[in-house]
Design a protein around this motif. Structure first.
Motif, PDB file in Angstrom:
ATOM      1  N   TYR A 109     -75.479 -43.420  23.487  1.00  0.00           N
ATOM      2  CA  TYR A 109     -74.225 -43.831  24.123  1.00  0.00           C
ATOM      3  C   TYR A 109     -73.120 -43.856  23.081  1.00  0.00           C
ATOM      4  N   ASP A 110     -72.118 -43.014  23.297  1.00  0.00           N
ATOM      5  CA  ASP A 110     -70.952 -42.950  22.423  1.00  0.00           C
ATOM      6  C   ASP A 110     -69.923 -43.928  22.974  1.00  0.00           C
ATOM      7  N   TRP A 124     -83.148 -38.657  22.417  1.00  0.00           N
ATOM      8  CA  TRP A 124     -83.116 -38.429  23.864  1.00  0.00           C
ATOM      9  C   TRP A 124     -82.003 -39.194  24.582  1.00  0.00           C
ATOM     10  N   THR A 184     -69.123 -42.051  26.487  1.00  0.00           N
ATOM     11  CA  THR A 184     -69.917 -40.897  26.914  1.00  0.00           C
ATOM     12  C   THR A 184     -71.388 -41.151  26.659  1.00  0.00           C
ATOM     13  N   ASN A 191     -81.248 -32.745  33.016  1.00  0.00           N
ATOM     14  CA  ASN A 191     -80.617 -31.534  33.536  1.00  0.00           C
ATOM     15  C   ASN A 191     -81.659 -30.649  34.220  1.00  0.00           C
ATOM     16  N   HIS A 249     -75.061 -39.427  26.278  1.00  0.00           N
ATOM     17  CA  HIS A 249     -75.757 -38.171  26.015  1.00  0.00           C
ATOM     18  C   HIS A 249     -77.235 -38.363  26.343  1.00  0.00           C
ATOM     19  N   ASP A 302     -82.443 -42.086  19.724  1.00  0.00           N
ATOM     20  CA  ASP A 302     -81.293 -41.206  19.879  1.00  0.00           C
ATOM     21  C   ASP A 302     -81.645 -39.726  19.925  1.00  0.00           C
ATOM     22  N   THR A 311     -81.237 -36.703  27.277  1.00  0.00           N
ATOM     23  CA  THR A 311     -82.171 -35.606  27.104  1.00  0.00           C
ATOM     24  C   THR A 311     -81.965 -34.563  28.189  1.00  0.00           C
ATOM     25  N   LYS A 312     -82.218 -33.292  27.841  1.00  0.00           N
ATOM     26  CA  LYS A 312     -82.067 -32.212  28.817  1.00  0.00           C
ATOM     27  C   LYS A 312     -83.052 -32.341  29.984  1.00  0.00           C
TER      28      LYS A 312
END
Length: 219
Positions: A201-202, A198, A207, A215, A209, A196, A211-212
């Protein structure tokens, strides 16, 4: 279409400010037979001894035993990269990046006072041209963005290069090797997607989430 073109133009103009520079991935090296090999055993022993299974480094102990790391870094400078094949080059460059980063941290360790690589002065961090290989003196950013990213069609390198920040992927406690590179890179990628730091999952919020890295290196 216009919006997408505008976004692309903005990234081209301001990529250096908004994140890593954009690049086109190509295979610069063929998988031809190697005329020589490079011995990573010194670095492998160091990683086995000072890095645990989750990638945490025992800097306190390593700081008192830097001879092996310095010997390996000195050997990197003289490595005959022009004589090795594609996978050996990639394994070598990943190992070199990670070894240089360890040395950088140790330079500022000061008995554990360093809490983050970001505590190191900015001009001495990723853009400091001090690392010697291939007849050049490069920064860590140049090694990643000029020598690795553009020359290999291999997005999994982002799960292997470890910049010593908490959000970075784990440092393996073994070197990357040409004959195991595929399985090692795959293992690194899967490890990050099972932890978690990186990947989360919510379920109630539906949602994900990430790792950047997703992005910064969306392409």
């Amino acid at each position: 279409i216009y919006a997408q073109l505008h976004k692309t133009k903005v990234r081209q103009l301001f990529g250096g400010l908004l994140g890593p520079p954009p690049t086109a991935l190509v295979e610069a090296y063929t998988d031809q037979p190697s005329r020589t090999t490079f011995d990573h055993s010194i670095f492998n022993q160091l990683l086995t001894q000072y890095v645990d299974a989750d990638g945490w480094v025992d800097y306190a102990t390593l700081s008192g035993d830097t001879t092996s790391l310095d010997t390996y870094i000195a050997a990197i400078e003289k490595a005959p990269l022009e004589q090795v094949n594609r996978n050996q080059k990639l394994a070598f460059l990943i190992n070199a990046y990670n070894a240089f980063t360890l040395r950088l941290i140790l330079d500022y360790w000061e008995n554990g006072k360093l809490q983050s690589i970001k505590d190191i002065p900015g001009h001495k961090r990723w853009d400091d041209k001090r690392w010697k290989l291939m007849g050049q003196t490069l920064s860590l950013n140049q090694l990643e963005h000029e020598q690795i990213r553009p020359k290999f069609i291999e997005p999994r390198i982002h799960f292997a290069l470890v910049c010593a920040a908490v959000g970075c992927p784990k440092l393996r406690n073994e070197v990357y090797q040409a004959d195991r590179l595929e399985s090692q890179l795959d293992d690194q990628m899967q490890y990050c997607h099972r932890h978690d730091r990186w990947f989360v999952y919510d379920s109630p919020g539906n949602t994900l989430h990430l790792t950047k890295l997703y992005n910064w290196y969306g392409g």
